[in-house]
Design a protein around this motif. Structure first.
Motif, PDB file in Angstrom:
ATOM      1  N   GLY A 125      56.235  65.462  84.093  1.00  0.00           N
ATOM      2  CA  GLY A 125      55.421  64.727  85.050  1.00  0.00           C
ATOM      3  C   GLY A 125      54.934  65.674  86.126  1.00  0.00           C
ATOM      4  N   THR A 126      53.665  65.564  86.480  1.00  0.00           N
ATOM      5  CA  THR A 126      53.091  66.461  87.488  1.00  0.00           C
ATOM      6  C   THR A 126      53.436  66.040  88.911  1.00  0.00           C
ATOM      7  OG1 THR A 126      51.052  65.137  87.591  1.00  0.00           O
ATOM      8  CG2 THR A 126      51.112  66.973  86.002  1.00  0.00           C
ATOM      9  N   HIS A 127      54.032  64.860  89.082  1.00  0.00           N
ATOM     10  CA  HIS A 127      54.094  64.212  90.393  1.00  0.00           C
ATOM     11  C   HIS A 127      55.509  63.987  90.910  1.00  0.00           C
ATOM     12  CE1 HIS A 127      54.602  61.194  87.326  1.00  0.00           C
ATOM     13  NE2 HIS A 127      54.932  60.270  88.197  1.00  0.00           N
ATOM     14  N   GLY A 128      56.504  64.688  90.355  1.00  0.00           N
ATOM     15  CA  GLY A 128      57.865  64.477  90.822  1.00  0.00           C
ATOM     16  C   GLY A 128      58.820  65.460  90.191  1.00  0.00           C
ATOM     17  N   SER A 129      60.107  65.172  90.314  1.00  0.00           N
ATOM     18  CA  SER A 129      61.161  66.033  89.793  1.00  0.00           C
ATOM     19  C   SER A 129      62.017  65.242  88.810  1.00  0.00           C
ATOM     20  CB  SER A 129      62.030  66.548  90.944  1.00  0.00           C
ATOM     21  OG  SER A 129      63.058  67.381  90.476  1.00  0.00           O
ATOM     22  N   GLY A 130      62.456  65.891  87.751  1.00  0.00           N
ATOM     23  CA  GLY A 130      63.296  65.234  86.755  1.00  0.00           C
ATOM     24  C   GLY A 130      62.512  64.500  85.687  1.00  0.00           C
ATOM     25  N   TYR A 131      61.182  64.584  85.738  1.00  0.00           N
ATOM     26  CA  TYR A 131      60.341  63.920  84.744  1.00  0.00           C
ATOM     27  C   TYR A 131      60.083  64.881  83.589  1.00  0.00           C
ATOM     28  CZ  TYR A 131      59.197  60.627  88.572  1.00  0.00           C
ATOM     29  OH  TYR A 131      59.243  59.702  89.598  1.00  0.00           O
ATOM     30  N   ASN A 132      61.101  65.161  82.794  1.00  0.00           N
ATOM     31  CA  ASN A 132      60.997  66.183  81.750  1.00  0.00           C
ATOM     32  C   ASN A 132      61.411  65.640  80.387  1.00  0.00           C
ATOM     33  OD1 ASN A 132      60.417  68.159  83.812  1.00  0.00           O
ATOM     34  ND2 ASN A 132      62.615  68.252  84.220  1.00  0.00           N
ATOM     35  N   VAL A 133      60.640  65.999  79.374  1.00  0.00           N
ATOM     36  CA  VAL A 133      60.982  65.719  77.975  1.00  0.00           C
ATOM     37  C   VAL A 133      60.917  67.041  77.232  1.00  0.00           C
ATOM     38  CG1 VAL A 133      60.393  64.487  75.860  1.00  0.00           C
ATOM     39  CG2 VAL A 133      60.021  63.389  78.088  1.00  0.00           C
ATOM     40  N   ILE A 134      62.063  67.520  76.749  1.00  0.00           N
ATOM     41  CA  ILE A 134      62.140  68.805  76.057  1.00  0.00           C
ATOM     42  C   ILE A 134      62.153  68.554  74.550  1.00  0.00           C
ATOM     43  CG2 ILE A 134      63.510  70.891  75.718  1.00  0.00           C
ATOM     44  CD1 ILE A 134      64.662  70.390  78.539  1.00  0.00           C
ATOM     45  N   VAL A 135      61.186  69.096  73.860  1.00  0.00           N
ATOM     46  CA  VAL A 135      61.072  68.904  72.414  1.00  0.00           C
ATOM     47  C   VAL A 135      61.339  70.236  71.720  1.00  0.00           C
ATOM     48  CG1 VAL A 135      59.574  68.180  70.519  1.00  0.00           C
ATOM     49  CG2 VAL A 135      59.384  67.063  72.765  1.00  0.00           C
ATOM     50  N   LYS A 136      62.506  70.333  71.094  1.00  0.00           N
ATOM     51  CA  LYS A 136      62.883  71.551  70.377  1.00  0.00           C
ATOM     52  C   LYS A 136      62.450  71.518  68.915  1.00  0.00           C
ATOM     53  CE  LYS A 136      66.863  72.748  73.258  1.00  0.00           C
ATOM     54  NZ  LYS A 136      68.297  73.134  73.277  1.00  0.00           N
ATOM     55  N   ASP A 137      62.230  70.303  68.380  1.00  0.00           N
ATOM     56  CA  ASP A 137      61.799  70.170  66.980  1.00  0.00           C
ATOM     57  C   ASP A 137      60.941  68.916  66.869  1.00  0.00           C
ATOM     58  OD1 ASP A 137      61.431  69.968  64.282  1.00  0.00           O
ATOM     59  OD2 ASP A 137      63.543  70.052  63.738  1.00  0.00           O
ATOM     60  N   LYS A 138      59.668  69.097  66.678  1.00  0.00           N
ATOM     61  CA  LYS A 138      58.743  67.959  66.638  1.00  0.00           C
ATOM     62  C   LYS A 138      59.053  67.008  65.491  1.00  0.00           C
ATOM     63  CE  LYS A 138      54.338  68.698  65.677  1.00  0.00           C
ATOM     64  NZ  LYS A 138      52.920  69.121  65.817  1.00  0.00           N
ATOM     65  N   LYS A 139      59.650  67.536  64.423  1.00  0.00           N
ATOM     66  CA  LYS A 139      59.950  66.687  63.254  1.00  0.00           C
ATOM     67  C   LYS A 139      61.010  65.634  63.572  1.00  0.00           C
ATOM     68  CE  LYS A 139      58.971  70.466  60.009  1.00  0.00           C
ATOM     69  NZ  LYS A 139      58.938  71.529  61.046  1.00  0.00           N
ATOM     70  N   LEU A 179      55.315  57.480  84.854  1.00  0.00           N
ATOM     71  CA  LEU A 179      53.915  57.495  85.251  1.00  0.00           C
ATOM     72  C   LEU A 179      53.587  56.375  86.240  1.00  0.00           C
ATOM     73  CD1 LEU A 179      52.023  58.362  81.932  1.00  0.00           C
ATOM     74  CD2 LEU A 179      52.246  59.792  83.966  1.00  0.00           C
ATOM     75  N   LYS A 180      54.440  55.371  86.307  1.00  0.00           N
ATOM     76  CA  LYS A 180      54.239  54.256  87.241  1.00  0.00           C
ATOM     77  C   LYS A 180      54.918  54.497  88.588  1.00  0.00           C
ATOM     78  CE  LYS A 180      54.035  50.831  83.506  1.00  0.00           C
ATOM     79  NZ  LYS A 180      54.726  49.656  82.901  1.00  0.00           N
ATOM     80  N   GLU A 181      55.683  55.590  88.693  1.00  0.00           N
ATOM     81  CA  GLU A 181      56.464  55.829  89.901  1.00  0.00           C
ATOM     82  C   GLU A 181      55.725  56.724  90.888  1.00  0.00           C
ATOM     83  OE1 GLU A 181      60.860  55.551  87.728  1.00  0.00           O
ATOM     84  OE2 GLU A 181      60.185  57.433  88.586  1.00  0.00           O
ATOM     85  N   ASN A 182      55.943  56.461  92.174  1.00  0.00           N
ATOM     86  CA  ASN A 182      55.489  57.349  93.235  1.00  0.00           C
ATOM     87  C   ASN A 182      56.732  58.021  93.805  1.00  0.00           C
ATOM     88  OD1 ASN A 182      54.642  58.531  95.708  1.00  0.00           O
ATOM     89  ND2 ASN A 182      52.948  57.078  95.859  1.00  0.00           N
ATOM     90  N   TYR A 183      56.860  59.315  93.549  1.00  0.00           N
ATOM     91  CA  TYR A 183      58.077  60.046  93.902  1.00  0.00           C
ATOM     92  C   TYR A 183      58.312  60.089  95.414  1.00  0.00           C
ATOM     93  CZ  TYR A 183      61.704  63.581  93.168  1.00  0.00           C
ATOM     94  OH  TYR A 183      62.905  64.252  93.109  1.00  0.00           O
ATOM     95  N   TYR A 184      57.269  59.826  96.190  1.00  0.00           N
ATOM     96  CA  TYR A 184      57.406  59.797  97.648  1.00  0.00           C
ATOM     97  C   TYR A 184      58.508  58.840  98.091  1.00  0.00           C
ATOM     98  CZ  TYR A 184      56.497  57.927 102.311  1.00  0.00           C
ATOM     99  OH  TYR A 184      56.649  57.467 103.586  1.00  0.00           O
ATOM    100  N   TYR A 185      58.610  57.704  97.428  1.00  0.00           N
ATOM    101  CA  TYR A 185      59.533  56.668  97.885  1.00  0.00           C
ATOM    102  C   TYR A 185      60.998  57.016  97.648  1.00  0.00           C
ATOM    103  CZ  TYR A 185      55.448  53.834  98.718  1.00  0.00           C
ATOM    104  OH  TYR A 185      54.252  53.363  99.211  1.00  0.00           O
ATOM    105  N   LEU A 186      61.277  58.055  96.855  1.00  0.00           N
ATOM    106  CA  LEU A 186      62.665  58.467  96.648  1.00  0.00           C
ATOM    107  C   LEU A 186      63.216  59.187  97.867  1.00  0.00           C
ATOM    108  CD1 LEU A 186      65.055  58.670  94.656  1.00  0.00           C
ATOM    109  CD2 LEU A 186      64.150  60.874  93.952  1.00  0.00           C
ATOM    110  N   GLY A 187      62.427  60.114  98.432  1.00  0.00           N
ATOM    111  CA  GLY A 187      62.951  60.912  99.550  1.00  0.00           C
ATOM    112  C   GLY A 187      62.019  61.032 100.725  1.00  0.00           C
ATOM    113  N   ARG A 188      60.905  60.243 100.707  1.00  0.00           N
ATOM    114  CA  ARG A 188      59.931  60.232 101.809  1.00  0.00           C
ATOM    115  C   ARG A 188      59.321  61.611 102.074  1.00  0.00           C
ATOM    116  NH1 ARG A 188      61.020  55.526 100.741  1.00  0.00           N
ATOM    117  NH2 ARG A 188      60.716  53.773 102.158  1.00  0.00           N
ATOM    118  N   GLU A 189      59.096  62.373 100.998  1.00  0.00           N
ATOM    119  CA  GLU A 189      58.408  63.658 101.120  1.00  0.00           C
ATOM    120  C   GLU A 189      56.912  63.392 100.951  1.00  0.00           C
ATOM    121  OE1 GLU A 189      60.247  66.791  98.741  1.00  0.00           O
ATOM    122  OE2 GLU A 189      62.074  65.578  98.625  1.00  0.00           O
ATOM    123  N   LYS A 190      56.150  63.501 102.048  1.00  0.00           N
ATOM    124  CA  LYS A 190      54.758  63.053 102.072  1.00  0.00           C
ATOM    125  C   LYS A 190      53.868  63.839 101.125  1.00  0.00           C
ATOM    126  CE  LYS A 190      55.376  61.554 106.818  1.00  0.00           C
ATOM    127  NZ  LYS A 190      55.502  62.125 108.160  1.00  0.00           N
TER     128      LYS A 190
END
Length: 243
Positions: free
Chosen positions: A77-91, A106-117
């Motif tokens: 995710g471009t808009h927060g932290s911890g939004y990661n999916v690691i794919v080691k084998d596509k199969k 994608l529905k979350e606004n990361y601002y509301y977790l820690g109020r980082e503007k």
């Protein structure tokens, strides 16, 4: 912390970080926080060679062209932290499970977790990165360079040993500092490569900001940009000892 913070006259690093979140208008930092948009700044400042390769950026999970992707890749995710999916084998990749996770963040606004503007106005998107062993799962050493007024003042150097993360702390001349913040320390017998380059790159990236933590992966093949962090630990990770 067990005490009321002083946001008008902060005396500790964590008070300083929390006071910034409360007192300052930091919406303008979104460009440098967005994991896709920051790439332009990094390329202009220190060069594209310090950026990981990307395969695309997408506004929805269904836009991702999985058939065209290599066997290994990472979704972030471009808009927060911890939004990661690691794919080691596509199969063997569980696409439905990943879709649920991605659609949720994608529905979350990361601002509301820690109020980082700086997170408030970032458009939620999915960045598809090249998979690099150690970077994707966070097991390569990472230098977190704390810069004030464009100058490196101290560094937290994170390593993973037997699956556990450790962190040592140094001043800008790489003299070890005797405190702990977050992870426990470790005995450093292997040395740290690229010391001067880590400081040089961090200070170049830090020039526009009165404070920023510049995070850089220190791979055997060279240094790779991780991210710019404006509220280290959210201002909520104690130092030991406190003084």
């Amino acid at each position: 912390f067990g005490r009321i913070p002083d946001f008008d006259n902060p005396q500790t690093f964590n008070e300083f970080i929390c006071a910034r979140k409360v007192r300052l208008d930091e919406y303008w930092l979104s460009r440098y926080t967005d994991k896709y948009e920051v790439r332009d700044y990094v390329a202009q400042c220190i060069g594209e060679q310090y950026l990981n390769e990307i395969y695309g950026v997408f506004r929805s999970f269904d836009e991702i062209p999985f058939e065209a992707l290599p066997d290994q890749f990472v979704l972030r995710g471009t808009h927060g932290s911890g939004y990661n999916v690691i794919v080691k084998d596509k199969k063997t990749f569980d696409r439905q499970k990943a879709k649920k996770f991605v659609n949720r963040f994608l529905k979350e606004n990361y601002y509301y977790l820690g109020r980082e503007k700086n997170y408030f106005d970032i458009e939620p998107r999915v960045l598809c990165d090249k998979y690099i062993e150690g970077v994707a799962d966070g097991t390569v050493p990472e230098a977190k360079v704390f810069c004030f007024g464009g100058k490196a003042k101290f560094i937290s150097y994170n390593v993973v040993i037997d699956g556990q993360t450790f962190s040592n702390h140094y001043d800008a001349a790489w003299n070890k500092l005797n405190y702990r913040q977050g992870y426990p320390g470790y005995e450093n017998s292997l040395g740290i490569p690229n010391k001067e380059e880590l400081i040089d790159l961090a200070e170049k990236l830090a020039q526009p900001f009165d404070f920023v933590r510049v995070d850089l992966y220190n791979l055997p093949a060279g240094i790779l940009f991780s991210e710019l962090t404006f509220h280290s630990g959210g201002g909520l990770v104690p130092f030991e000892p406190d003084e």
